[in-house]
Design an enzyme around this catalytic site. Structure first.
Site, PDB file in Angstrom:
ATOM      1  N   GLN A 173       0.746  -1.383  -0.034  1.00 32.11           N
ATOM      2  CA  GLN A 173      -0.026  -0.063   0.148  1.00 32.11           C
ATOM      3  C   GLN A 173       0.951   1.206  -0.019  1.00 32.11           C
ATOM      4  O   GLN A 173       1.828   1.175   0.885  1.00 32.11           O
ATOM      5  CB  GLN A 173      -0.723  -0.140   1.492  1.00 32.11           C
ATOM      6  CG  GLN A 173      -1.849   1.161   1.352  1.00 32.11           C
ATOM      7  CD  GLN A 173      -2.612   1.136   2.564  1.00 32.11           C
ATOM      8  OE1 GLN A 173      -2.169   0.811   3.694  1.00 32.11           O
ATOM      9  NE2 GLN A 173      -3.956   1.588   2.666  1.00 32.11           N
ATOM     10  N   SER A 178       0.696   6.851   2.507  1.00 29.49           N
ATOM     11  CA  SER A 178       1.274   8.053   3.369  1.00 29.49           C
ATOM     12  C   SER A 178       2.353   8.541   2.833  1.00 29.49           C
ATOM     13  O   SER A 178       3.003   7.749   1.736  1.00 29.49           O
ATOM     14  CB  SER A 178       1.755   7.313   4.820  1.00 29.49           C
ATOM     15  OG  SER A 178       0.619   6.774   5.452  1.00 29.49           O
ATOM     16  N   SER A 184       3.969  -0.861   3.861  1.00 32.27           N
ATOM     17  CA  SER A 184       4.068  -1.956   4.518  1.00 32.27           C
ATOM     18  C   SER A 184       4.278  -3.131   3.458  1.00 32.27           C
ATOM     19  O   SER A 184       3.629  -3.182   2.218  1.00 32.27           O
ATOM     20  CB  SER A 184       2.635  -2.531   5.291  1.00 32.27           C
ATOM     21  OG  SER A 184       2.669  -1.520   6.449  1.00 32.27           O
ATOM     22  N   GLU A 225     -10.207  -1.902   6.006  1.00 27.61           N
ATOM     23  CA  GLU A 225      -8.960  -1.825   6.669  1.00 27.61           C
ATOM     24  C   GLU A 225      -9.147  -1.688   8.208  1.00 27.61           C
ATOM     25  O   GLU A 225      -8.610  -2.424   9.092  1.00 27.61           O
ATOM     26  CB  GLU A 225      -8.136  -0.895   6.123  1.00 27.61           C
ATOM     27  CG  GLU A 225      -6.692  -0.758   6.741  1.00 27.61           C
ATOM     28  CD  GLU A 225      -5.867   0.266   5.996  1.00 27.61           C
ATOM     29  OE1 GLU A 225      -6.493   1.132   5.702  1.00 27.61           O
ATOM     30  OE2 GLU A 225      -4.609   0.206   6.345  1.00 27.61           O
ATOM     31  N   ASN A 271      -5.362   5.850  16.123  1.00 26.35           N
ATOM     32  CA  ASN A 271      -6.509   5.524  17.069  1.00 26.35           C
ATOM     33  C   ASN A 271      -6.882   7.154  17.615  1.00 26.35           C
ATOM     34  O   ASN A 271      -8.257   7.151  17.766  1.00 26.35           O
ATOM     35  CB  ASN A 271      -6.205   4.809  18.370  1.00 26.35           C
ATOM     36  CG  ASN A 271      -5.887   3.096  17.675  1.00 26.35           C
ATOM     37  OD1 ASN A 271      -6.124   2.851  16.749  1.00 26.35           O
ATOM     38  ND2 ASN A 271      -6.223   2.463  18.856  1.00 26.35           N
ATOM     39  N   GLU A 272      -6.100   7.974  17.421  1.00 24.04           N
ATOM     40  CA  GLU A 272      -6.654   9.336  17.728  1.00 24.04           C
ATOM     41  C   GLU A 272      -7.413   9.776  16.582  1.00 24.04           C
ATOM     42  O   GLU A 272      -8.352  10.339  16.997  1.00 24.04           O
ATOM     43  CB  GLU A 272      -5.528  10.327  17.789  1.00 24.04           C
ATOM     44  CG  GLU A 272      -4.483  10.176  19.145  1.00 24.04           C
ATOM     45  CD  GLU A 272      -3.830   8.923  19.108  1.00 24.04           C
ATOM     46  OE1 GLU A 272      -3.355   8.245  17.945  1.00 24.04           O
ATOM     47  OE2 GLU A 272      -3.418   8.416  20.335  1.00 24.04           O
TER      48      GLU A 272
END
Lengths: 329, 389
Positions: free
Chosen positions: B125, B128, B160, B244, B370-371
């Site tokens: 992927q 980012s 990744s 995802e 998670n934020e």
């Protein structure tokens, strides 16, 4: 095909109870109950009975509709949402106990429990368990299980106030033994599972209201010129509260299904549900208290009735530690 | 309401279990994040594919079995219960394939999916960028239209599997004039060995090259490798974030199996008087069961015609924190052996706990931190006002 969802009838049942309790003005009812006047609470009780809530724990042959654990959890979710006072879990559990025992005592009491004419409390004396019967002073019958015996208490000791003003605790005293034998202990274990299950459902309902009301509050409350609900520290705490409640809910339904099927793993499923729901509701109460600021720390705020109930429900019918041990038993 | 499997589903489960019992390697493969381990895991994908177990939920035409979502969950439960290897192709299978099923062309599906299913082509992927992480829409890599197709340039990072993978998929800015950052993006696939691509592996926390930086210098991409409409990349990409964060990337079977292993470890190794550890083991068991049941409820909702939107953020927060807590507990149960790296000859369980712990630490970061997930939960599910990030 697996359908792990409430059906339309169950959802409608919840909606009907929600509507009925929403217009019943339960905070006022709770304050009366707390002051020792169970009158308004008994009036709500009668309407709940009319809706069939107490019949759900009573077998059909004793004028009940049950046992229907899934529907019981649906109903208790709404009882929690609206912070209804009284020995609710205890009456449901007494229904389960007597339903298993059958005989004269079942014939004498179950139709009355199902119809709401009688309110019962239940105390299962065991090491580490509670020595108190909830709302013994307002109950028509207090059943006490000790080892292999079950008795109908004759009276009760002085009321010991709880952290939750709506929970009035008293030691049951005296009474005659109604039945004795290993079947009593087995029925009592089942009754305690029912009590733990519905307490978990009640706690989740409590937690949902705590979250909803707190979200409403932080959307309205402004500081520094903006709603405090726009701050990440506030948002993230509320997000975590929702996560905990959402993931506890399916455990409660699964435990209800396990009890319905008399699954040998039911005790573990109930214990898992009780831990998750109790902790989620307790967390929701802490969040509600914190995010309401000083206002949350007042007894005048109606939401304090929900805040103060969360911890006792987390511990009633199985503390988190006891339930965690049971999950691995 | 029920949690019952049909007789056909029970048969399916037995078939999966039998196949795994006779095929799962007795000794775990070398780490997926090494060249040797990557090759071994690719070989394992071929073994799975040969008997149609690599992509059970895909249509048969592409190498699958057309299994229902519930059968897929059963497969996953059995897969991890058997201790089978990690899936080197998971980024392609779980992130790119759903996008192609939804937005791709028949030609793209026929060309891309079968070699993905067999492990012949492993996908990375490329989303980012150094300046576009949580704020993904601010990405700056470009795709420029040419007479023959597209030319892509820029830098991607935290990609990744890219250290050893064959191809990548990602978002590129094709219209720098668009009025909003998430408009004017295009979703593209490209080979990692093409002219102009430089792959620099990045060592993760334990040094293994689990991801990579990609430097792209005028790399040619033909039109046939654009997914969806040019300029619509954000919408195309977002259709897979639910996958995802939601159930497909980290299926409940992983966690129920890990919780079972944790319980076995606790029974064999723990001091029965240590109730603090016992409580944490119990919480892992409860958490895994809760995630499994939550997913069954999701599956039921989808079967009843519902869909998953922002709810997938609940999943992401839940499984990623469960994974960390579960592995932290395992390391505590291992006492003095808990610090041994997965490469240590004496690492307990062939280093499985150590590897799992390292892997779990990335969970709260990737697929949207998670934020960010908590912001999504607060704003889209609870209706709280947007604020400064």
């Amino acid at each position: 095909m697996m359908r792990f969802l409430l059906d339309a009838e169950q959802r409608e049942f919840a909606r009907a109870l929600d509507g009925m309790l929403g217009s019943a003005g339960t905070p006022r009812v709770v304050r009366s109950w707390a002051s020792g006047d169970p009158g308004p609470g008994r009036a709500v009780w009668a309407r709940l009975a009319e809706a069939g809530v107490f019949a759900l724990a009573v077998p059909e042959e004793h004028e009940g509709l049950g046992p229907l654990p899934v529907e019981l959890t649906v109903a208790f979710g709404e009882l929690g949402r609206h912070v209804v006072p009284g020995p609710l879990a205890e009456t449901a559990a007494a229904g389960a106990l007597l339903g298993r025992l059958g005989g004269d005592v079942a014939r004498a009491w179950l139709p009355q429990l199902a119809s709401g004419k009688a309110v019962a409390s239940l105390c299962v004396l065991s090491p580490g368990g509670s020595p108190y019967a909830l709302d013994a002073d307002a109950a028509d019958a207090v059943f006490v299980v000790e080892g292999d015996t079950v008795r109908l208490a004759e009276s009760h000791g002085p009321v010991q106030p709880s952290a939750d003003p709506a929970r009035r605790l008293a030691r049951p005293l005296g009474g005659v033994v109604l039945e004795e034998g290993p079947q009593v202990a087995a029925a009592a274990a089942h009754a305690a599972d029912v009590a733990a299950l519905v307490t978990a459902a009640q706690a989740l309902g409590l937690g949902r209201t705590l979250l909803e009301r707190t979200v409403e509050y932080v959307r309205r409350r402004t500081q520094f010129g903006v709603a405090v609900g726009s701050f990440q520290a506030v948002k993230h705490r509320l997000a975590d509260t929702l996560v905990a409640l959402e993931f506890a809910q399916p455990l409660v339904y699964a435990a209800a299904l396990a009890l319905t099927a008399d699954d040998p793993a039911a005790g573990r499923e109930v214990a898992a549900a009780k831990v998750a729901a109790g902790e989620a509701a307790h967390g929701a109460a802490r969040t509600a208290l914190q995010l309401h600021g000083a206002l949350g720390y007042t007894g005048e705020l109606d939401l304090s009735l929900w805040i103060r109930k969360a911890r006792p429900l987390r511990d009633a019918w199985g503390t988190p530690a006891a339930c965690r041990a049971r999950v691995l038993a | 309401m029920d949690l019952d499997f049909t007789p056909a589903e029970d048969v399916f489960r037995a078939e999966v279990r039998n196949w795994l019992a006779s095929h799962v390697p007795a000794v775990p493969l070398p780490s997926l994040e090494t060249a040797e381990g990557f090759a071994a895991h690719r070989e394992w994908e071929r073994t799975l594919f040969a008997d149609r177990w690599s992509v059970v939920s895909w249509p048969e035409a592409f190498g699958g079995r057309g299994s229902s979502p519930l059968e897929w969950l059963i497969f996953e439960e059995e897969y991890y219960r058997a201790g089978a290897p990690g899936r080197v192709s998971q980024n392609g299978i779980n992130l790119l394939a759903p996008t192609l099923f939804e937005h791709g062309t028949d030609e793209q599906r026929a060309r891309v999916l079968p070699p993905m299913a067999s492990g012949e082509v492993v996908w990375a992927q490329a989303w980012s960028e150094p300046e576009a992480g949580s704020d993904l829409a601010s990405l700056r890599s470009t795709a420029v239209r040419t007479a023959e197709g597209w030319r892509i340039s820029g830098q991607k990072t935290w990609s990744s599997r890219a250290a050893f993978a064959d191809r990548a998929f990602g978002l590129f800015r094709s219209d720098p004039e668009a009025d909003r950052p998430h408009r004017g993006l295009t979703y593209l696939m490209f080979p990692l060995d093409a002219d102009g691509v430089t792959v620099r592996p990045i060592g993760r926390l334990d040094g293994k090259p689990a991801f990579a930086e990609l430097f792209l210098d005028d790399v040619f991409v033909p039109d046939e490798d654009v997914i969806g409409e040019p300029g619509q990349g954000w919408r195309v990409a977002m259709s897979t974030t639910g996958n995802e964060r939601g159930l497909t990337l980290r299926s409940p079977g992983r966690f129920t199996a890990a919780a079972d292993r944790l319980t076995a470890l606790w029974r064999s190794a723990a001091d029965p008087c240590d109730t603090a550890l016992r409580d944490r083991v119990a919480d892992a068991v409860i958490g895994a069961r809760a995630y499994q049941l939550f997913t069954y409820a999701h599956t039921s909702r989808i079967a009843a015609g519902g869909s998953i939107g922002a709810e997938s953020s609940l999943n992401k927060v839940y499984w990623s924190e469960l994974d960390v807590a579960l592995h932290e507990t395992a390391l505590d149960l291992l006492g003095p052996y808990g610090e041994l790296s997965d490469e240590a000859a004496e690492a307990p369980a062939h280093g499985r706990w150590a590897e799992g712990h390292t892997f779990s630490l990335a969970g709260p970061i990737y697929a949207g931190t998670n934020e960010i997930q908590r912001d999504i939960i607060a704003e889209r599910l609870l209706g709280l006002p947007k604020g400064r990030r």
